[in-house]
Design a protein around this motif. Sequence first.
Motif, PDB file in Angstrom:
ATOM      1  N   PRO A  81      96.753  22.865 -60.238  1.00 56.70           N
ATOM      2  CA  PRO A  81      95.495  22.519 -59.154  1.00 56.70           C
ATOM      3  C   PRO A  81      96.119  23.119 -57.800  1.00 56.70           C
ATOM      4  O   PRO A  81      95.200  23.790 -57.151  1.00 56.70           O
ATOM      5  N   ASP A 122      84.898  23.442 -62.351  1.00 54.35           N
ATOM      6  CA  ASP A 122      84.647  23.123 -61.011  1.00 54.35           C
ATOM      7  C   ASP A 122      83.120  23.301 -60.621  1.00 54.35           C
ATOM      8  O   ASP A 122      82.556  24.130 -61.109  1.00 54.35           O
ATOM      9  N   SER A 145      86.402  15.291 -57.251  1.00 49.58           N
ATOM     10  CA  SER A 145      87.232  14.448 -56.584  1.00 49.58           C
ATOM     11  C   SER A 145      87.920  13.320 -57.206  1.00 49.58           C
ATOM     12  O   SER A 145      88.811  12.651 -57.194  1.00 49.58           O
ATOM     13  N   ALA A 147      87.304  12.287 -60.515  1.00 48.99           N
ATOM     14  CA  ALA A 147      87.410  12.408 -61.705  1.00 48.99           C
ATOM     15  C   ALA A 147      86.435  11.555 -62.646  1.00 48.99           C
ATOM     16  O   ALA A 147      86.433  10.959 -63.597  1.00 48.99           O
ATOM     17  N   THR A 207      89.173  17.646 -63.348  1.00 50.46           N
ATOM     18  CA  THR A 207      90.164  16.472 -63.064  1.00 50.46           C
ATOM     19  C   THR A 207      89.853  15.621 -64.042  1.00 50.46           C
ATOM     20  O   THR A 207      90.828  14.742 -64.556  1.00 50.46           O
ATOM     21  N   LYS A 211      92.856  14.114 -66.468  1.00 46.73           N
ATOM     22  CA  LYS A 211      93.249  12.611 -66.125  1.00 46.73           C
ATOM     23  C   LYS A 211      93.084  11.688 -67.172  1.00 46.73           C
ATOM     24  O   LYS A 211      93.469  10.562 -67.501  1.00 46.73           O
ATOM     25  N   THR A 217      98.908  17.827 -66.178  1.00 42.93           N
ATOM     26  CA  THR A 217      99.196  17.926 -64.818  1.00 42.93           C
ATOM     27  C   THR A 217      98.829  19.560 -64.461  1.00 42.93           C
ATOM     28  O   THR A 217      99.119  19.898 -63.266  1.00 42.93           O
TER      29      THR A 217
END
Length: 402
Positions: A81, A122, A145, A147, A207, A211, A217
Amino acid sequence: MTFRIAFKALGRNKMRTALTMLGMIIGVSAVITLVAMGNGATSMIEDQIKGAGTNMITVNAGNFSQGGVRGGSGTSSTLTPEDADAIRKEVAGIQYLAAGISMQAQVVAGNQNWFTRIQGTDVDLPMIRAWPTQVGSFFSSQDVSGAAKVAVLGKSVNETLFGVDADPVGQVIRIKNQPFKVVGVMAAKGQSGMGPDMDDQILTPYTTVMKKLTGSTNIREVLVSAAVAEQTSAVADSIAILLRTRHKLSPGQDDDFFVRTAQEIADIRSAAMGTMTTLLAGIAGVSLIVGGIGIMNIMLVSVTERTREIGLRLAVGAKRQDILSQFLVEAVTLSLLGGIIGIVVGVTASVLISRLAQWSTQISLLSILTSFLFSALVGVSFGYYPARKAAFLNPIEALRYE
């Protein structure tokens, strides 16, 4: 006189004449149909790329080398990211950018379920792809932002889980046993020029996928839209330079990522399709040669059957040139008639394929002219030997032939 005699000879055995032309008909129609299908496929690819935007740039992770083994796109997790953020901040000329990571999972909604692709992305994706929502809205930057467990459905997924023309906004679906709230449905997009079926996927914040679903990651891709189409290549080069610096790649070392523009992908696919079309047309063209051999064989048989007739004509004063012309006219007539019928069959087949099979076809005038001229050339080439053999028969021996 020569033409009348030639046409009369062809009319004596209509079945044999028709079968002789069949090879030319199949060859010409096959060439025209295959070229039309190839041209249609190439044009469809170009339209898909234009629909996605010629200023789109795709950055993919991959292309690692280890122990002499080289991998391709997606074979290593080399994008982060932070790379996407750096591209957005440090590369000039970028209008939109969306980091991406995807996975496949079974999705459940009520008593319905579907195995599909989960595309983490996004908020800029709809602008990059020129792909609006049909129902509801796309998720927000706050969802990214935070998630958030929100989802936007592709049209095919929506129809499978909730029914045709259903409004699922506010409903809850489960992905890997985790609840996601549906906030929108994308408009129908169809098959992408650079990927899978766009309608058979679920869009959610990248995100969230990282997550909540994969624990990764790293991201797999970054989609970028250049502000000016003419600067797309320059922006792509700047991205490559930035990523090499960030990934600490020394001079001469292979990139551990791929940067491709939409036009590059279009050119690669069009070139591949063009090669395949040429190959198929070449294979179909072989049947023209086979048809020519058939014409030659039939003409040789005809010469043998009409030996006494040829001898009689030569005995009463016909010139060798007259006999040569007669048999050449017969051969060329067979090939040209076969070519004309083949053109009609080829064009008709192309139209039917387009309408019934929903395959885009684009009939090429050049392929029609080339096939027709080639059929005429085949008639002359393969008809000359039998015609010459007939013209140079000895009149006395020909009259004695039983």
